[in-house]
Write a protein that holds these residues in place. Structure first.
Motif, PDB file in Angstrom:
ATOM      1  N   THR A   1       3.752  30.520  -0.967  1.00 19.12           N
ATOM      2  CA  THR A   1       3.821  31.978  -0.916  1.00 19.12           C
ATOM      3  C   THR A   1       4.499  32.462  -2.190  1.00 19.12           C
ATOM      4  OG1 THR A   1       6.004  31.966   0.135  1.00 19.12           O
ATOM      5  CG2 THR A   1       4.082  31.999   1.600  1.00 19.12           C
TER       6      THR A   1
ATOM      7  N   GLY B   1       2.132  33.393  -7.538  1.00 18.67           N
ATOM      8  CA  GLY B   1       1.681  33.675  -6.183  1.00 18.67           C
ATOM      9  C   GLY B   1       1.406  32.379  -5.450  1.00 18.67           C
ATOM     10  N   SER B   2       0.236  32.279  -4.846  1.00 16.63           N
ATOM     11  CA  SER B   2      -0.157  31.072  -4.119  1.00 16.63           C
ATOM     12  C   SER B   2      -1.506  30.580  -4.624  1.00 16.63           C
ATOM     13  CB  SER B   2      -0.260  31.372  -2.620  1.00 16.63           C
ATOM     14  OG  SER B   2      -0.940  30.334  -1.946  1.00 16.63           O
TER      15      SER B   2
ATOM     16  N   GLU C   1      -4.932  31.760  -2.735  1.00 20.22           N
ATOM     17  CA  GLU C   1      -5.539  33.099  -2.765  1.00 20.22           C
ATOM     18  C   GLU C   1      -7.012  32.911  -3.099  1.00 20.22           C
ATOM     19  OE1 GLU C   1      -3.817  35.416  -1.733  1.00 20.22           O
ATOM     20  OE2 GLU C   1      -1.736  34.885  -2.105  1.00 20.22           O
TER      21      GLU C   1
END
Length: 505
Positions: free
Chosen positions: A17, A145-146, A149
């Motif tokens: 995350t 981010g991750s 996505e």
């Protein structure tokens, strides 16, 4: 895929995350490896942040890079350079960002041309990684981010797109403090296509509080279910505090440990602008004994402050309008009328002047203008040319230094004194120099002038080094650094099992 392993090795630190701890793990690994004598460099292909720093580019000119990667370079004992953060996106609105490519302005990028507009950025970012890998033993790359996505995977060059480019092993960091860490780690791998999964040999668990024996069964099950290692668990430690990329952790940027009980505590209110930038300018104040630093967004929040700081902004005109809409303009005038000090930094300084005009449409429509707060006799004109500098000088009888990152050109009237590239009048101070409060001598002189505080002996650069050392020690104690270094040097091991084969894609 670039499978050339004759160059320096690399390791990608991805996150299940946002804010899982990628920056912490990357920074800690950089310090741990540097202590072992490894020539290590940090890297982040694309950083979306209004927290930036000035360094020197390969041509010797001042250049801009993300603050987090600048600190990671300090951890790695390497000279900060734009290649360590080749693409920096500075959000001006929810749909448009100012792009910085290899340290210099590269136009704007909107959400509507996201994939198409990033192709040239991806090429430059991967070339920068290859350059670093040719000059360092190991590059520790931080994702964004991750990697799961999946709506953005086609144009990704920061997470698995980078890993595929470099044939680079990837560890996924999960934040156990949030809960659901096992599902997040398993699901991150399971959502990826097989070729991406093959580059992920394992995980790191971050922010653990509690008894390790209670966690062990879950880690063993995760390893059994995924066929991948857990390379360690980093404990929660209140002493871990790094210059962050964005404003997610602003509310937690408090350094008071309760040791001010019984002291004459002064309150410093930092106005939390919607597009606040370089809020690390106040970090050094947070380390000063007897100062309570808080972030404020209402007139009530600043009414009892002994010192107010109006920080930088990526959208000065819009944030000035926000200030007025909340009545903070009147609160600041009342604060000054009562004889209390007010410090404006960069965009905050520009707001303190008489007028702000966006002649060339840098922030708003060309020719847009607004009246400032009128507390200093200066005017600002936004032009396309960007100032990047590392100035030094003297102020309040003390040596001072900082860094400049701005489009606005300041014209000073005759009614104010010069102050750190800005102006001051009475108890109102405005400077274009970010980072000036990090200098021990100037910070002491400023607090003496404004709050009557005697020098505390606080050494901010030394405190940052202690935090980096602490992080390196935590990584050495709680992660399998030998195994991670072997991954970086040798590449991802073969035979990684594919999770959810044939699943719906």
């Amino acid at each position: 895929m670039n499978g050339n392993r004759t160059r320096g090795g690399g390791l990608l630190v991805a996150g299940a995350t946002s804010d899982a701890g990628k920056s912490v793990v990357t920074t800690g690994l950089c310090r741990a490896l540097a202590r072992r004598g490894v020539r290590v460099a940090p890297y982040k292909a694309q950083n979306m942040s209004n927290n930036s720093m000035v360094c020197h580019g390969s041509d010797g000119r001042p250049a801009e890079m993300g603050r987090a990667q600048w600190v990671q370079a300090l951890a790695a004992e390497a000279s900060p350079e734009p290649a360590m953060n080749p693409v920096l996106l500075k959000p001006g609105t929810d749909r448009r960002s100012h792009a910085v490519l290899l340290g210099h302005p590269a136009g704007d990028l909107s959400s509507t041309d996201w994939e198409q507009g990033r192709r040239h950025l991806a090429k430059a970012a991967h070339a920068a990684f290859d350059d670093l890998a040719s000059r360092y033993d190991v590059v520790v790359a931080e994702g964004a981010g991750s990697p799961a996505e999946i709506n953005l995977r086609a144009g990704d060059y920061v997470n698995m797109g980078l890993a595929r480019h470099a044939g680079m092993p990837t560890v996924v960091v999960g934040d156990i403090d949030r809960g659901g860490v096992f599902a997040a780690l398993y699901g991150t791998v399971g959502l990826l296509e097989a070729a991406d999964q093959a580059l992920i040999p394992g995980f790191v668990v971050n922010k653990f509080r509690g008894e390790p024996e209670l966690l062990r069964p879950g880690l063993e099950d995760l390893e059994h279910l995924t066929g991948r290692r857990v390379y360690g668990t980093l404990p929660w430690d209140a002493g871990v505090w790094l210059d962050s990329e964005d404003a997610l952790d602003i509310a937690a940027r408090r350094t008071d440990d309760g040791g001010d009980a019984g002291r004459d505590v002064r309150r410093v209110a930092v106005v939390r602008l919607p597009r606040i930038s370089n809020f690390t300018d106040v970090d050094a104040l947070g380390l000063e004994p007897g100062l309570d630093v808080v972030f404020a967004s209402s007139p009530q929040d600043v009414s009892d402050a002994d010192l107010v700081v109006l920080p930088g902004s990526r959208a000065t005109l819009a944030d000035l309008a926000w200030l007025r809409s909340r009545g903070l303009d009147r609160a600041l005038h009342e604060h000054v009328r009562r004889g209390r000090p007010l410090l404006g930094i960069c965009g905050g300084f520009q707001m303190l002047g008489r007028t702000i005009t966006d002649t060339e449409g840098v922030e708003a429509g060309p020719g847009t203008s607004a009246e400032g707060l009128g507390l200093l006799d200066v005017s600002t004109d936004f032009t396309a040319d960007k100032t990047l500098d590392l100035p030094s000088g003297t102020a309040l009888g003390a040596p001072a230094h900082g860094y400049e990152i701005h489009h606005g050109r300041i014209t000073a009237g005759s009614g104010d004194e010069e102050f750190l590239g800005g102006a001051c009048s009475g108890n109102v101070y405005g400077t274009m120099w970010h980072g000036s409060l990090e200098g021990n001598a100037f910070r002491s002189a400023f607090l003496d002038r404004t709050l009557g505080r005697e020098p505390s002996g606080t050494d901010f650069p030394a405190a940052r080094e202690r935090r980096l050392d602490l992080l390196g020690e935590l990584v050495e104690r709680h992660l399998d650094v030998d195994a991670l270094l072997d991954l970086a040097r040798s590449g991802a091991p073969g035979g990684m099992p594919v999770l959810a084969p044939g699943g719906v894609r």
